[in-house]
Design a protein around this motif. Sequence first.
Motif, PDB file in Angstrom:
ATOM      1  N   PRO A 247       0.809  -1.230   0.000  1.00 22.37           N
ATOM      2  CA  PRO A 247       0.000   0.000   0.000  1.00 22.37           C
ATOM      3  C   PRO A 247       0.838   1.273   0.000  1.00 22.37           C
ATOM      4  O   PRO A 247       0.303   2.362  -0.185  1.00 22.37           O
ATOM      5  N   HIS A 248       2.137   1.156   0.188  1.00 20.66           N
ATOM      6  CA  HIS A 248       2.982   2.344   0.140  1.00 20.66           C
ATOM      7  C   HIS A 248       3.196   2.767  -1.313  1.00 20.66           C
ATOM      8  O   HIS A 248       2.619   3.747  -1.772  1.00 20.66           O
TER       9      HIS A 248
ATOM     10  N   HIS B 131      10.885  -0.644   0.967  1.00 21.96           N
ATOM     11  CA  HIS B 131      11.224   0.276   2.053  1.00 21.96           C
ATOM     12  C   HIS B 131      10.971  -0.326   3.437  1.00 21.96           C
ATOM     13  O   HIS B 131      10.756   0.405   4.412  1.00 21.96           O
ATOM     14  N   ASP B 132      10.912  -1.646   3.455  1.00 17.19           N
ATOM     15  CA  ASP B 132      10.890  -2.389   4.729  1.00 17.19           C
ATOM     16  C   ASP B 132       9.623  -2.220   5.580  1.00 17.19           C
ATOM     17  O   ASP B 132       9.670  -2.470   6.793  1.00 17.19           O
ATOM     18  N   TRP B 133       8.527  -1.782   4.994  1.00 12.48           N
ATOM     19  CA  TRP B 133       7.300  -1.732   5.801  1.00 12.48           C
ATOM     20  C   TRP B 133       6.905  -3.167   6.151  1.00 12.48           C
ATOM     21  O   TRP B 133       7.029  -4.081   5.307  1.00 12.48           O
TER      22      TRP B 133
ATOM     23  N   PHE C 155      -0.467  -2.883   8.662  1.00 13.39           N
ATOM     24  CA  PHE C 155       0.895  -2.346   8.701  1.00 13.39           C
ATOM     25  C   PHE C 155       1.242  -2.175  10.177  1.00 13.39           C
ATOM     26  O   PHE C 155       0.504  -1.516  10.920  1.00 13.39           O
TER      27      PHE C 155
ATOM     28  N   ASN D  21       3.321  -0.430  11.882  1.00 14.75           N
ATOM     29  CA  ASN D  21       3.593   0.901  12.455  1.00 14.75           C
ATOM     30  C   ASN D  21       2.388   1.829  12.461  1.00 14.75           C
ATOM     31  O   ASN D  21       2.457   2.912  13.055  1.00 14.75           O
ATOM     32  N   ALA D  22       1.350   1.462  11.721  1.00 19.22           N
ATOM     33  CA  ALA D  22       0.122   2.273  11.701  1.00 19.22           C
ATOM     34  C   ALA D  22      -0.990   1.345  11.233  1.00 19.22           C
ATOM     35  O   ALA D  22      -1.133   1.074  10.047  1.00 19.22           O
TER      36      ALA D  22
ATOM     37  N   GLU E 227      -3.981   1.533  10.849  1.00 21.91           N
ATOM     38  CA  GLU E 227      -5.048   2.043   9.953  1.00 21.91           C
ATOM     39  C   GLU E 227      -4.719   1.737   8.503  1.00 21.91           C
ATOM     40  O   GLU E 227      -5.588   1.780   7.643  1.00 21.91           O
ATOM     41  N   ILE E 228      -3.452   1.489   8.225  1.00 13.45           N
ATOM     42  CA  ILE E 228      -3.041   1.201   6.851  1.00 13.45           C
ATOM     43  C   ILE E 228      -2.967  -0.311   6.686  1.00 13.45           C
ATOM     44  O   ILE E 228      -2.360  -1.002   7.498  1.00 13.45           O
TER      45      ILE E 228
END
Lengths: 117, 101
Positions: free
Chosen positions: B43-44, B64-66, B75, B77-78, B80-81
């Motif tokens: 999704p990034h 980018h390592d998400w 995700f 770190n957040a 909501e994503i």
Amino acid sequence: MDTEKRMQQFRTMFQRVIDPLGYKFSPDTELVDFLLEQEVMLEKEKGSPYCPCQGLTGEREHDMQLVCPCIPFHREHFDAMKRCWCGLYVHKDVDDPDSLVQISKKEFEASRDKGQA
Amino acid sequence: MWFFAINENELDDGGKKPLLVEGEKLLLIRQEGGFYAISNKCPHMDCPLSKGSLEGFVIKCPCHDWLFDIRSGEFLNAREIKVPAYGTKVTEGKVYVNMER
Ligand code: FES
């Protein structure tokens, strides 16, 4: 790919990321255009659209947290300012981005630590 | 609507396989005996998650390592994503994916 086209792609992809986080692109469209153009240049040069307002260290773990939109990794600080470092993104309720006060990372961390003490 | 994805024996535990189901780019993962289906597009910036690394139930995007939880698509770190996550079922040795999320 030409710069304009890539900037447009960034807009679309990044909008998708920032929206659920409560952010929008700044109403200052000139600033937005300028920063997105910088990011296209950074992507060409360094492989990723890094934040134009932060320095890279060459250490992957650090630098990956500066790829735009980096809100998920610095959210507490940005939420306190209602904007990201560059001002590319602001909270959805912000109409006048010039009225927002910037807080340095140091200041933010100090006040947060004080609050917790 | 359930769509056939692969035969159960085509994927070993800890394995992942990119698939095209109903025109959607999916990533099917088998982990701890279960099958998990997520969109193969991060999704990034749309990078293929199939090229990322899997550790337990967490997949790391190669670009980018998400980090995403393959069970919910969240995700880390957040939350909501999310990367879209789809239901799966195994019937008579065949794995199906529910394309209605
Ligand atoms: S495209 Fe997946 S982390 Fe950037």
